[in-house]
Design a protein around this motif. Structure first.
Motif, PDB file in Angstrom:
ATOM      1  N   GLU A 111      40.184 -26.401  30.476  1.00 41.24           N
ATOM      2  CA  GLU A 111      40.709 -26.265  29.438  1.00 41.24           C
ATOM      3  C   GLU A 111      39.823 -27.072  28.326  1.00 41.24           C
ATOM      4  OE1 GLU A 111      42.345 -26.981  31.786  1.00 41.24           O
ATOM      5  OE2 GLU A 111      43.654 -29.583  30.700  1.00 41.24           O
ATOM      6  N   HIS A 112      39.557 -28.335  28.374  1.00 44.48           N
ATOM      7  CA  HIS A 112      37.864 -28.669  27.184  1.00 44.48           C
ATOM      8  C   HIS A 112      37.158 -27.472  27.495  1.00 44.48           C
ATOM      9  CE1 HIS A 112      40.619 -32.021  29.162  1.00 44.48           C
ATOM     10  NE2 HIS A 112      40.856 -32.111  28.216  1.00 44.48           N
ATOM     11  N   LEU A 113      36.874 -26.990  28.119  1.00 46.15           N
ATOM     12  CA  LEU A 113      35.314 -25.941  28.345  1.00 46.15           C
ATOM     13  C   LEU A 113      35.821 -25.131  27.047  1.00 46.15           C
ATOM     14  CD1 LEU A 113      33.960 -26.077  31.981  1.00 46.15           C
ATOM     15  CD2 LEU A 113      32.839 -26.719  30.064  1.00 46.15           C
ATOM     16  N   LEU A 114      37.499 -24.751  27.393  1.00 42.76           N
ATOM     17  CA  LEU A 114      37.452 -22.895  27.145  1.00 42.76           C
ATOM     18  C   LEU A 114      37.541 -23.622  25.548  1.00 42.76           C
ATOM     19  CD1 LEU A 114      37.961 -20.486  26.451  1.00 42.76           C
ATOM     20  CD2 LEU A 114      40.554 -20.628  27.227  1.00 42.76           C
ATOM     21  N   LEU A 115      38.586 -25.246  24.880  1.00 38.51           N
ATOM     22  CA  LEU A 115      38.135 -25.199  23.465  1.00 38.51           C
ATOM     23  C   LEU A 115      37.437 -25.938  23.127  1.00 38.51           C
ATOM     24  CD1 LEU A 115      41.274 -28.311  23.984  1.00 38.51           C
ATOM     25  CD2 LEU A 115      41.529 -25.818  22.012  1.00 38.51           C
ATOM     26  N   ALA A 116      36.237 -25.799  23.823  1.00 41.27           N
ATOM     27  CA  ALA A 116      34.352 -26.831  23.142  1.00 41.27           C
ATOM     28  C   ALA A 116      34.673 -24.858  22.314  1.00 41.27           C
ATOM     29  CB  ALA A 116      34.113 -27.038  23.812  1.00 41.27           C
ATOM     30  N   LEU A 117      34.357 -23.228  24.145  1.00 45.50           N
ATOM     31  CA  LEU A 117      33.572 -22.502  23.526  1.00 45.50           C
ATOM     32  C   LEU A 117      33.959 -22.227  22.009  1.00 45.50           C
ATOM     33  CD1 LEU A 117      32.754 -20.356  26.437  1.00 45.50           C
ATOM     34  CD2 LEU A 117      34.507 -18.981  24.480  1.00 45.50           C
ATOM     35  N   LEU A 118      35.550 -21.737  22.259  1.00 44.71           N
ATOM     36  CA  LEU A 118      36.390 -21.351  21.136  1.00 44.71           C
ATOM     37  C   LEU A 118      35.680 -22.176  19.805  1.00 44.71           C
ATOM     38  CD1 LEU A 118      40.083 -20.874  22.452  1.00 44.71           C
ATOM     39  CD2 LEU A 118      37.809 -18.998  22.166  1.00 44.71           C
ATOM     40  N   PHE A 119      35.499 -23.223  19.576  1.00 48.01           N
ATOM     41  CA  PHE A 119      35.286 -24.004  18.774  1.00 48.01           C
ATOM     42  C   PHE A 119      34.059 -23.833  17.562  1.00 48.01           C
ATOM     43  CE2 PHE A 119      33.901 -27.732  16.014  1.00 48.01           C
ATOM     44  CZ  PHE A 119      34.570 -28.422  15.948  1.00 48.01           C
ATOM     45  N   ASP A 120      33.181 -23.335  18.769  1.00 48.45           N
ATOM     46  CA  ASP A 120      32.053 -23.039  18.639  1.00 48.45           C
ATOM     47  C   ASP A 120      31.778 -21.345  17.666  1.00 48.45           C
ATOM     48  OD1 ASP A 120      29.388 -22.318  17.318  1.00 48.45           O
ATOM     49  OD2 ASP A 120      28.371 -23.060  19.173  1.00 48.45           O
ATOM     50  N   ARG A 121      32.218 -21.135  17.371  1.00 48.88           N
ATOM     51  CA  ARG A 121      32.646 -19.294  16.626  1.00 48.88           C
ATOM     52  C   ARG A 121      31.134 -18.784  16.490  1.00 48.88           C
ATOM     53  NH1 ARG A 121      37.353 -20.086  12.535  1.00 48.88           N
ATOM     54  NH2 ARG A 121      39.048 -20.985  13.846  1.00 48.88           N
ATOM     55  N   ARG A 122      30.684 -19.169  16.333  1.00 47.20           N
ATOM     56  CA  ARG A 122      28.645 -19.025  16.192  1.00 47.20           C
ATOM     57  C   ARG A 122      28.574 -18.071  17.588  1.00 47.20           C
ATOM     58  NH1 ARG A 122      24.900 -24.384  15.505  1.00 47.20           N
ATOM     59  NH2 ARG A 122      26.541 -24.413  16.965  1.00 47.20           N
ATOM     60  N   ASN A 123      29.189 -18.607  18.745  1.00 47.29           N
ATOM     61  CA  ASN A 123      28.606 -17.436  20.136  1.00 47.29           C
ATOM     62  C   ASN A 123      29.897 -16.447  20.040  1.00 47.29           C
ATOM     63  OD1 ASN A 123      31.257 -17.985  21.975  1.00 47.29           O
ATOM     64  ND2 ASN A 123      31.137 -19.844  21.365  1.00 47.29           N
ATOM     65  N   ARG A 124      28.734 -15.511  21.109  1.00 47.87           N
ATOM     66  CA  ARG A 124      29.809 -13.987  20.837  1.00 47.87           C
ATOM     67  C   ARG A 124      30.608 -13.707  22.069  1.00 47.87           C
ATOM     68  NH1 ARG A 124      24.510 -11.048  22.974  1.00 47.87           N
ATOM     69  NH2 ARG A 124      26.257  -9.110  23.260  1.00 47.87           N
ATOM     70  N   ALA A 125      30.788 -14.560  22.498  1.00 49.46           N
ATOM     71  CA  ALA A 125      31.612 -14.927  24.084  1.00 49.46           C
ATOM     72  C   ALA A 125      32.769 -15.801  23.121  1.00 49.46           C
ATOM     73  CB  ALA A 125      31.501 -16.067  25.315  1.00 49.46           C
ATOM     74  N   ALA A 126      33.138 -16.354  22.182  1.00 50.14           N
ATOM     75  CA  ALA A 126      34.187 -16.979  21.221  1.00 50.14           C
ATOM     76  C   ALA A 126      34.352 -16.007  20.247  1.00 50.14           C
ATOM     77  CB  ALA A 126      33.176 -17.946  20.200  1.00 50.14           C
ATOM     78  N   ALA A 127      33.615 -14.939  19.492  1.00 51.18           N
ATOM     79  CA  ALA A 127      33.817 -13.892  19.113  1.00 51.18           C
ATOM     80  C   ALA A 127      34.729 -12.924  19.500  1.00 51.18           C
ATOM     81  CB  ALA A 127      32.400 -13.488  18.053  1.00 51.18           C
ATOM     82  N   ALA A 128      34.468 -12.356  20.852  1.00 49.07           N
ATOM     83  CA  ALA A 128      34.851 -11.288  21.678  1.00 49.07           C
ATOM     84  C   ALA A 128      36.697 -12.234  22.116  1.00 49.07           C
ATOM     85  CB  ALA A 128      33.819 -11.582  23.601  1.00 49.07           C
ATOM     86  N   LEU A 129      36.629 -13.545  22.048  1.00 43.98           N
ATOM     87  CA  LEU A 129      37.825 -13.684  22.302  1.00 43.98           C
ATOM     88  C   LEU A 129      38.966 -13.745  21.674  1.00 43.98           C
ATOM     89  CD1 LEU A 129      36.701 -16.772  24.722  1.00 43.98           C
ATOM     90  CD2 LEU A 129      38.128 -14.542  25.334  1.00 43.98           C
ATOM     91  N   ALA A 130      37.958 -14.114  20.320  1.00 48.85           N
ATOM     92  CA  ALA A 130      38.633 -13.849  18.502  1.00 48.85           C
ATOM     93  C   ALA A 130      39.516 -12.559  18.241  1.00 48.85           C
ATOM     94  CB  ALA A 130      37.783 -14.596  17.933  1.00 48.85           C
ATOM     95  N   GLU A 131      38.757 -12.081  18.800  1.00 48.28           N
ATOM     96  CA  GLU A 131      38.802 -10.810  18.417  1.00 48.28           C
ATOM     97  C   GLU A 131      40.434 -10.152  19.076  1.00 48.28           C
ATOM     98  OE1 GLU A 131      36.244  -6.801  19.255  1.00 48.28           O
ATOM     99  OE2 GLU A 131      35.582  -7.909  17.917  1.00 48.28           O
ATOM    100  N   ALA A 132      40.613 -11.051  19.826  1.00 49.04           N
ATOM    101  CA  ALA A 132      41.294 -10.295  21.286  1.00 49.04           C
ATOM    102  C   ALA A 132      42.352 -11.396  20.762  1.00 49.04           C
ATOM    103  CB  ALA A 132      40.694 -10.825  22.717  1.00 49.04           C
ATOM    104  N   GLY A 133      42.767 -12.357  19.718  1.00 48.33           N
ATOM    105  CA  GLY A 133      43.517 -13.627  19.310  1.00 48.33           C
ATOM    106  C   GLY A 133      43.124 -14.890  19.692  1.00 48.33           C
ATOM    107  N   LEU A 134      42.945 -14.670  20.566  1.00 54.17           N
ATOM    108  CA  LEU A 134      41.979 -15.840  21.239  1.00 54.17           C
ATOM    109  C   LEU A 134      40.910 -17.186  20.946  1.00 54.17           C
ATOM    110  CD1 LEU A 134      43.309 -18.212  23.306  1.00 54.17           C
ATOM    111  CD2 LEU A 134      41.980 -17.125  24.350  1.00 54.17           C
ATOM    112  N   ASP A 135      41.773 -17.678  19.512  1.00 54.08           N
ATOM    113  CA  ASP A 135      41.165 -18.836  18.790  1.00 54.08           C
ATOM    114  C   ASP A 135      41.342 -20.395  19.377  1.00 54.08           C
ATOM    115  OD1 ASP A 135      43.195 -19.660  17.196  1.00 54.08           O
ATOM    116  OD2 ASP A 135      42.647 -17.609  15.670  1.00 54.08           O
ATOM    117  N   TYR A 136      40.402 -21.024  18.205  1.00 59.61           N
ATOM    118  CA  TYR A 136      40.859 -22.160  19.106  1.00 59.61           C
ATOM    119  C   TYR A 136      42.147 -22.294  18.747  1.00 59.61           C
ATOM    120  CZ  TYR A 136      40.268 -27.236  18.724  1.00 59.61           C
ATOM    121  OH  TYR A 136      39.831 -28.973  19.239  1.00 59.61           O
ATOM    122  N   ASP A 137      42.867 -22.214  17.366  1.00 62.50           N
ATOM    123  CA  ASP A 137      44.246 -23.008  17.043  1.00 62.50           C
ATOM    124  C   ASP A 137      44.964 -22.188  18.121  1.00 62.50           C
ATOM    125  OD1 ASP A 137      43.305 -24.344  14.944  1.00 62.50           O
ATOM    126  OD2 ASP A 137      43.413 -23.207  13.719  1.00 62.50           O
ATOM    127  N   ALA A 138      45.153 -20.983  18.302  1.00 53.78           N
ATOM    128  CA  ALA A 138      45.658 -20.188  19.523  1.00 53.78           C
ATOM    129  C   ALA A 138      46.258 -20.574  20.629  1.00 53.78           C
ATOM    130  CB  ALA A 138      45.531 -18.927  19.233  1.00 53.78           C
TER     131      ALA A 138
END
Length: 173
Positions: A44-71
């Protein structure tokens, strides 16, 4: 070719080929775990770190699906509350759960090691190169057991759909 990570990254983390930006993600996960008062860095800490840095394409893809750091933070809170209820413990108000930052570096937990190992396998067998953010995300989301899949389920996320989104990113380039 990136250097393998080793003892300076937490001591017991298996050595794997990571790009420099992924090493930064790993360091950010250590900070997430420390700030949350955790004894160990977990998936969960790895996923939080990944979602925190929105510059990476994986975080953008997850945000597009509704999963961001706050969610995901909200999903983790819901998972903690459900787990406490399942154990017969009344949920504790969030303001009482504020952890004091750790002074010692947390160790590497099993779920984080497994997620990084799974991400490494995906990167090396599919493309034969070092691990990227999308590989780490896929390694985290591939697991059906643990805090991350429970939190995502409680929050109404389809883990397989999220996994497919990051696998698509990982297969690009």
């Amino acid at each position: 070719m990136p250097a393998p990570i080793s003892a300076h990254q937490g001591g017991s983390l298996p050595e794997q080929r990571m790009r420099a930006d992924v090493r930064g993600l790993v360091q950010l996960a250590v900070i997430e775990a420390s700030n949350r008062g955790a004894n160990a860095v977990q998936a969960e800490h790895l996923l939080l770190a990944l979602l925190f840095d929105r510059r990476n394409r994986a975080a953008a893809a997850l945000a597009e699906a509704g999963l961001d750091y706050d969610a995901f933070t909200a999903a983790l809170a819901a998972e903690r509350e459900q787990s406490l209820r399942a154990a017969g413990v009344a949920p504790i108000p969030a303001e009482r759960l504020v952890a004091t930052g750790r002074r010692e570096r947390p160790r590497w937990g099993t779920s984080a090691k497994q997620a990084l190992a799974a991400g490494h396998r995906m990167s090396s067998t599919q493309r034969g190169h070092s691990m990227r953010h999308a590989d780490v995300a896929a390694g985290i989301l591939a697991s059906a057991l643990g805090t991350v899949p429970r939190a995502l389920a409680y929050a109404g996320f389809d883990r397989s759909q999220l996994l497919q989104a990051v696998v698509s990113v990982a297969q690009e380039a």
